[in-house]
Design an enzyme around this catalytic site. Structure first.
Site, PDB file in Angstrom:
ATOM      1  N   ASP A  18       0.849  -1.191   0.000  1.00 15.68           N
ATOM      2  CA  ASP A  18       0.000   0.000   0.000  1.00 15.68           C
ATOM      3  C   ASP A  18       0.886   1.243   0.000  1.00 15.68           C
ATOM      4  OD1 ASP A  18      -1.969   2.134   0.950  1.00 15.68           O
ATOM      5  OD2 ASP A  18      -3.264   0.365   0.931  1.00 15.68           O
ATOM      6  N   LYS A  34      -0.794   3.763   7.106  1.00 14.03           N
ATOM      7  CA  LYS A  34      -1.571   2.523   7.197  1.00 14.03           C
ATOM      8  C   LYS A  34      -0.651   1.317   7.361  1.00 14.03           C
ATOM      9  CE  LYS A  34      -5.170   1.978   4.486  1.00 14.03           C
ATOM     10  NZ  LYS A  34      -6.017   1.665   3.293  1.00 14.03           N
ATOM     11  N   LEU A  81     -17.486 -10.663  -0.590  1.00 14.74           N
ATOM     12  CA  LEU A  81     -17.350 -10.599   0.865  1.00 14.74           C
ATOM     13  C   LEU A  81     -18.388  -9.661   1.463  1.00 14.74           C
ATOM     14  CD1 LEU A  81     -13.460 -10.277   1.138  1.00 14.74           C
ATOM     15  CD2 LEU A  81     -14.848 -12.368   1.032  1.00 14.74           C
ATOM     16  N   GLU A  84     -19.349  -7.330   4.530  1.00 11.72           N
ATOM     17  CA  GLU A  84     -18.731  -6.673   5.678  1.00 11.72           C
ATOM     18  C   GLU A  84     -19.375  -7.213   6.954  1.00 11.72           C
ATOM     19  OE1 GLU A  84     -18.095  -2.455   5.529  1.00 11.72           O
ATOM     20  OE2 GLU A  84     -18.233  -2.444   3.354  1.00 11.72           O
ATOM     21  N   ASN A 140     -24.662  -8.285  -7.321  1.00  8.83           N
ATOM     22  CA  ASN A 140     -24.995  -7.181  -6.431  1.00  8.83           C
ATOM     23  C   ASN A 140     -26.270  -6.468  -6.861  1.00  8.83           C
ATOM     24  OD1 ASN A 140     -22.931  -7.645  -4.667  1.00  8.83           O
ATOM     25  ND2 ASN A 140     -21.657  -5.947  -5.327  1.00  8.83           N
ATOM     26  N   CYS A 199     -20.745  -1.336  -1.638  1.00 10.68           N
ATOM     27  CA  CYS A 199     -20.927  -2.104  -2.874  1.00 10.68           C
ATOM     28  C   CYS A 199     -22.200  -1.758  -3.641  1.00 10.68           C
ATOM     29  CB  CYS A 199     -20.909  -3.602  -2.560  1.00 10.68           C
ATOM     30  SG  CYS A 199     -19.309  -4.218  -1.985  1.00 10.68           S
ATOM     31  N   LYS A 246     -24.752  -1.221   8.116  1.00  6.23           N
ATOM     32  CA  LYS A 246     -25.141  -2.537   8.618  1.00  6.23           C
ATOM     33  C   LYS A 246     -24.341  -2.794   9.882  1.00  6.23           C
ATOM     34  CE  LYS A 246     -23.372  -6.275   6.871  1.00  6.23           C
ATOM     35  NZ  LYS A 246     -22.988  -7.377   5.969  1.00  6.23           N
TER      36      LYS A 246
END
Length: 435
Positions: free
Chosen positions: A30, A35, A153, A155, A212, A264, A325
């Site tokens: 990265d 980070k 995936l 979350e 999605n 997403c 969520k």
């Protein structure tokens, strides 16, 4: 296998940690020095249950490493995954692929051996073709192959989803590249029968968007049915149960609520519509889904105001749950943002609480007081709204809530509590999809 993961965001970090837990040697790269430094101290840039422990275990085992040096990261790699962000581009809603193409250029400049270049980022159809063109232009002798391997995936459940997936999609027509990907995912076959679906690259890219979009349609459908239930005296939870028992429909994503958000569905539906527009193929169902969902979030604010007697001016509203969520700190396109804005526009004062999302929410929410827990959010409030269904909101002391409030009004936008239970505690309740 030796794997390089470009990007340590949600997808890259979870995927890299899980691949290393499979026994592969993984280097995560990265550009963000802070980070990477934090990851060296086992400080995660995101909240995901179990991730810190998984990273620490594999770092100690010597299978997982972090660096800002891309040349060092891609050296001797069998597969290099591109897992950088593809946010919606301002102006047209198309996925911003600048980070993907920048990563492809840097990879091409630093390749030392033939590798499989894998797009893990969610990208529109044809992106792999452009990545392949970049490699052919900048590293024509590299022998690199470009593969699409979309992620699926959720979350809050990402580690489980990675290790026990419904399917793994690999897009490539090259047999050598397919063999490398099969070896990377071979550990999955040791404990389950998750299928590895090999397709063409463009097909794999479209599978992600189609999946999605379909789930977004399903959520929006049950939300519209909920509105109908409220008008005709039906119960949306029973309707959802009745249709969800049909195996052709299934039970998942039939929980009525304030609309979808997150990293997403909002951006992927917009990107799919842009792809369809470019191809001159109208996707009317997806268009309607996006429009209905955007409208619904704001409508939930009006629902709260109606439960307060139609006037919110000068009143205090407690909001429980800010993230889109539970089990994440992700605030992207969260319904709470629209609900709170609608309440503030109507003159209400908002006091909010979320178990993990407050720090992410602070820069997004102006003039909001953040509470230390659910009971502090309810104290003196004229209404209390459940926006996100965190587990700790499922067993609240409702009598204590009612006693603390200025006006005992609960608006349950996730239908967590049965009406009779709430009313016995002394609260008036408004749910979703109930008369």
């Amino acid at each position: 296998m030796r794997i390089t993961m470009i990007g340590t965001g949600y997808v890259g970090l979870v995927s890299g940690a899980c691949f290393s837990d499979f026994g592969h040697d993984v280097v995560c790269v990265d550009k963000d020095e802070r980070k990477i430094a934090a990851l060296h101290d086992n400080i995660m840039p995101i909240y995901e249950p179990g991730l810190a422990e998984l990273v620490a275990t594999n770092v100690r085992a010597g299978r997982l490493a972090f660096t800002t040096n891309l040349a060092e990261g891609v050296k001797d790699a069998d597969a290099i995954f591109i897992a950088v962000g593809t946010p919606s581009r301002r102006g047209d809603g198309h996925a911003d692929l600048s980070y993907v193409f920048a990563a492809a250029r840097e990879i091409a400049e630093n390749l030392t051996r033939p590798s499989v270049i894998v797009t893990k980022s969610t990208v529109p159809v044809g992106t792999g073709d452009e990545v392949e063109r970049i490699l052919a232009e900048l590293a024509p002798q590299s022998g690199a192959k470009v593969v699409s391997n979309p992620e699926f995936l959720r979350e809050g459940a990402a580690i489980s989803d990675f290790k026990r997936p419904d399917r793994v999609v690999v897009g490539s027509d090259d047999e050598a590249a397919r063999a490398v990907m099969a070896e990377i995912y071979r550990p999955l076959s040791l404990n389950q029968s998750a299928p590895v679906l090999f397709t063409g690259r463009r097909t794999a890219e479209l599978i992600k968007y189609a999946a999605n979009a379909f789930l977004a349609v399903k959520i929006t459908f049950i939300n519209e049915i909920a509105d109908l239930c409220e008008q005709v005296g039906a119960d949306v939870q029973e309707v959802a149960r009745g249709i969800g028992l049909d195996n052709r429909i299934g039970r998942k994503f039939l929980n009525a609520g304030p609309g979808y958000g997150g990293s997403c569905f909002p951006k992927d539906t917009l990107a799919l519509l842009k792809t369809a527009d470019d191809a001159e193929v109208p996707l009317r169902i997806v268009e309607a889904t996006v429009a209905v969902n955007d409208t619904r979030k704001r409508a939930m604010g009006r629902k709260v105001i109606k439960a307060m007697g139609g006037d919110a001016r000068g009143k205090t509203v407690g909001v429980l749950g800010l993230t889109f969520k539970p089990d994440t700190d992700d605030m992207r396109d969260a319904p709470s943002l629209s609900v709170i804005q609608a309440l503030q526009d109507a003159g209400a004062t908002v006091r909010a609480y979320d178990p993990e999302g407050i720090e992410q929410a602070r820069p997004m929410l102006k003039d909001v007081t953040f509470a230390t827990d659910a009971y502090a959010a309810a104290d003196g409030a004229d209404a209390l709204v459940i926006v996100t269904e965190w587990d700790e909101f499922r067993a609240l002391d409702l009598k204590r809530i009612a006693a603390a409030m200025a006006s005992p009004t609960l608006v349950d936008l996730r239908n967590i509590y049965p009406r009779d239970e709430v009313e016995r505690a002394g609260l008036r309740v408004t749910g979703i999809g109930k008369s």
